[in-house]
Write an enzyme that holds these catalytic residues in place. Structure first.
Site, short mmCIF file in Angstrom:
data_model
loop_
_atom_site.label_atom_id
_atom_site.label_comp_id
_atom_site.label_asym_id
_atom_site.label_seq_id
_atom_site.Cartn_x
_atom_site.Cartn_y
_atom_site.Cartn_z
N CYS A 2 25.48 26.81 -20.45
CA CYS A 2 26.53 26.27 -21.31
C CYS A 2 26.84 27.21 -22.48
CB CYS A 2 26.17 24.90 -21.85
SG CYS A 2 25.97 23.63 -20.59
N ARG A 27 25.55 33.32 -19.31
CA ARG A 27 24.68 32.15 -19.46
C ARG A 27 24.75 31.23 -18.23
NH1 ARG A 27 23.20 31.24 -24.83
NH2 ARG A 27 23.08 28.99 -24.54
N TRP A 77 27.39 24.10 -17.63
CA TRP A 77 26.47 24.15 -16.49
C TRP A 77 25.99 22.71 -16.28
CZ3 TRP A 77 20.87 23.87 -15.91
CH2 TRP A 77 20.41 24.37 -14.69
N ASN A 103 26.34 21.46 -26.15
CA ASN A 103 25.24 21.94 -25.33
C ASN A 103 24.02 21.08 -25.60
OD1 ASN A 103 26.90 24.01 -24.55
ND2 ASN A 103 25.79 25.61 -25.63
N GLY A 104 23.24 20.81 -24.57
CA GLY A 104 22.04 20.01 -24.75
C GLY A 104 22.12 18.72 -23.95
N GLU A 487 6.76 37.98 -9.30
CA GLU A 487 8.00 38.37 -9.97
C GLU A 487 8.94 39.10 -9.01
OE1 GLU A 487 10.96 39.09 -12.87
OE2 GLU A 487 9.45 37.54 -12.54
N LYS A 491 12.81 37.92 -8.10
CA LYS A 491 14.00 38.75 -8.27
C LYS A 491 14.84 38.74 -7.00
CE LYS A 491 14.33 38.99 -11.71
NZ LYS A 491 13.27 38.38 -12.40
N GLU A 494 16.51 35.28 -6.44
CA GLU A 494 17.50 34.97 -7.47
C GLU A 494 18.87 35.55 -7.15
OE1 GLU A 494 15.65 34.57 -11.91
OE2 GLU A 494 15.40 36.51 -10.97
N HIS A 510 -4.86 31.99 5.92
CA HIS A 510 -5.15 30.56 5.80
C HIS A 510 -3.89 29.74 6.04
CE1 HIS A 510 -9.24 31.22 4.49
NE2 HIS A 510 -8.82 32.12 3.62
N LYS A 609 21.07 31.59 -17.69
CA LYS A 609 20.24 32.55 -18.39
C LYS A 609 19.21 31.87 -19.28
CE LYS A 609 18.95 36.63 -19.75
NZ LYS A 609 18.19 37.46 -18.82
#
Length: 614
Positions: A2, A27, A77, A103-104, A487, A491, A494, A510, A609
């Site tokens: 947002c 964002r 968003w 926002n929020g 990580e 990446k 994403e 396993h 973001k």
């Protein structure tokens, strides 16, 4: 997530706020809208909004809005209500005279919506935000007639949750009202004009002087001046921040994507994070205000974060426990406060965040402080909530990171955590001067070593061609390499939307080995010398099932090529610092796979973001 933009002054406001939104696209969002107060003080507000990309709003706005001196805009968003034009911001009250961007999350919105509906208000969206303009309208009609600011404050007193709010109204056509609680908001200070935004890059083309709002701030903005107060009404004074980086730092600089630019910035950002913190072969972090006596009192450490920052914490966990001789626990911020963690006044809690506004991480910090813990924020954004509320802040100096998928912020976090671990070990008496000198010397060599990896980007681009048709990846590692694998897998998923899964390599047999076929690729990280032979056995296990293997290994490892299809070698350094080097080729590999597939790299689908809601 947002983006909020706002302007009041003598310029045509709509082009300004739309330009601000363009600088906030990183964002993540699914709809956009703008509201402009009528020209020459006309008591009207025009609202245009649409689902989809900002380009759709730009096309909608062209020729539709008269020149205005006061406007707000927003990219949303979705949280409450699906992505749609009705759910897009800004939201008006019943009469279209009070308009809000937010926002929020308004946690008690259902309760407020039911109460407002009983009083005759009609809602047009599924959002929690829409209660705000109606609540201000209700207060203005019945509690504070003629006083819009008082109605705004009274409405906020009725709200539970988090918010960054910008509001315009035809009741006060020359005024922009803003408020903040738990969600970031800044004000750019110009001469006879003010700019409101969720993040600093949106105001940089217009001013370098920025006021970073704090929780409970309410600001009245007019072209003639600004008045900063607390929600209670008490007047406040706060010095603005002078931004030293320019707009070029928030633009692509000739690279095809922000992600590629930010990958290539890592030598500089690692160097910046080290700068001034190594003096005569020793780590000095005076900003922490931590004494040796305090450091020796700690009986346990938590490293708390989300997403990529959590993976940085996993790397630190692997080195800190040995060095500090303390239990060190990595923990997901979204889980931390819900499981009654063992935290008291002998606990150190380190919170890691790029933005410093991640909702779960903020909540974890506040829970830790309530229990008496000492809190240190490892954070990139100066003046962020996390930096202000923690007992101390260690800034990572990565600069603005625009791409949703973090790269340079991550390696800066790893660098800062390495410094912090050495510093704590020194305070606790577990680090000899010779050991410290060896480690800081290795840290200072990292920028040149990362540069040498970037110079071999063409090799990774060629490997991306080979792996481009694969849709199932396993990232395997042991020890610190397992943290890097997590990580690396993140990446790839994403930005390329490929299935990628990270495993501790010894766990493959396993159960997961059942999934390995000739359609699977295994990315194997092999940089920890004590575990190299063990990992070699795991690589051979997946090779025996016909998987294609790419190994990330040290330059000194001459054997890994005997049992891998492809090898990318990184410079040698201390085992504990290898994760900083090993992640760079994985970032580039993910980038080139996504680029070849035509994916939207800087703004991947469904992601944001800065995750400022829980």
């Amino acid at each position: 997530m947002c983006g909020i933009a706002g302007y009041v002054g003598m310029r045509d406001a709509v082009p300004v706020v739309v330009d601000q939104l363009k600088r906030l696209e990183y964002r993540g969002y699914d709809s956009a809208g703008v509201a402009a107060v009528g020209p020459d003080g006309a008591l009207t507000i025009d609202i245009l909004k649409t689902k989809g990309k900002l380009s759709a709003l730009v096309s909608l706005v062209e020729g539709q809005l008269s020149e205005s001196r006061c406007a707000v805009a927003h990219t949303r968003w979705a949280t409450h209500g699906r992505p749609s034009t009705p759910n897009a911001h800004p939201h008006p009250d019943c009469d279209g005279k009070i308009v809000v961007c937010h926002n929020g999350i308004i946690e008690n919105y259902l309760e407020l919506r039911a109460w407002l509906t009983e009083r005759g208000h009609v809602f047009a969206s599924e959002t929690d935000t829409e209660v705000l303009p109606h609540l201000v309208e209700e207060m203005y009609r019945h509690e504070t007639p003629g006083d819009l600011e008082a109605a705004f404050r009274l409405a906020l007193h009725r709200v539970r949750g988090s918010y960054a709010i910008s509001m315009v109204s035809s009741h006060a056509p020359d005024t922009l009202l803003v408020a903040r609680k738990d969600s970031p908001l800044v004000i750019g200070l110009g001469e006879g004009e003010f700019f409101v935004a969720s993040d600093i890059p949106a105001v940089l083309p217009y001013t370098r002087d920025v006021l970073v709002l704090e929780d409970g701030d309410v600001v009245v903005l007019k072209a003639s001046g600004m008045r900063l107060t607390h929600l209670s009404g008490a007047s406040l004074e706060r010095a603005p921040l002078r931004v030293t980086w320019d707009t070029a730092a928030a633009e692509k600089g000739g690279y095809e994507h922000f992600m590629l630019k930010e990958i290539h910035e890592q030598p500089a950002t690692i160097r910046d994070t080290l700068r001034g913190r190594i003096v005569d072969g020793r780590v000095e972090l005076p900003e922490l205000n931590l004494t040796a006596e305090q450091a020796r009192r700690f009986e346990r450490v938590y490293l708390v974060a989300c997403g990529t920052a959590y993976h940085a914490g996993l790397v630190a966990t692997g080195t800190w426990e040995r060095r500090l001789r303390l239990p060190v626990v990595p923990d997901l911020a979204s889980e931390f406060r819900y499981r009654d963690p063992v935290v008291d006044d002998r606990t150190l809690v380190v919170l890691i965040s790029q933005s410093g506004e991640t909702a779960d991480t903020l909540a974890a910090m506040r829970e830790a402080k309530l229990r008496g813990a000492t809190t240190i924020a490892v954070v990139n954004v100066v003046g962020s909530t996390l930096a202000r509320e923690a007992d101390a802040a260690l800034y990572t100096q990565a600069g603005p990171e625009i791409c949703v998928a973090s790269t340079k912020a991550y390696t800066s976090q790893l660098t800062a955590l390495s410094l912090l671990g050495l510093y704590l070990a020194g305070l606790r008496g577990h680090l000899t001067p010779a050991d410290e000198l060896e480690r800081v010397t290795a840290l200072e060599q990292l920028p040149e070593q990362v540069t040498s990896i970037l110079e071999k980007q063409a090799d990774l681009a060629a490997m991306a061609e080979v792996f481009g048709d694969c849709h199932d990846f396993f990232f395997l590692g042991r020890g610190l390499d397992f943290a890097v694998a997590q990580e690396g897998a993140l990446k790839l998923k994403e930005i390329s939307y490929r299935h990628s899964e990270a495993l501790a390599a010894g766990e493959m047999k396993h159960g997961t080995l059942a999934l390995v076929t000739d359609q699977v690729s295994a990315i194997c990280i092999s940089t920890q010398r004590a575990l190299r032979e063990k990992l070699a056995s795991n690589i051979k296990e997946v090779k025996a099932r016909d998987a294609t293997v790419l190994a990330i290994a040290r330059e000194s490892d001459h054997e890994v090529g005997e049992y891998s299809d492809w090898v990318f070698r990184v410079p040698d350094t201390l085992d504990e610092l290898m994760p900083i080097l090993a992640i760079v080729p994985l970032q580039l590999l993910a980038y080139h796979i996504a680029r070849n597939a035509g994916c939207e790299i800087d703004q991947p689908r469904n992601l944001a973001k800065s995750v400022t809601v829980e």
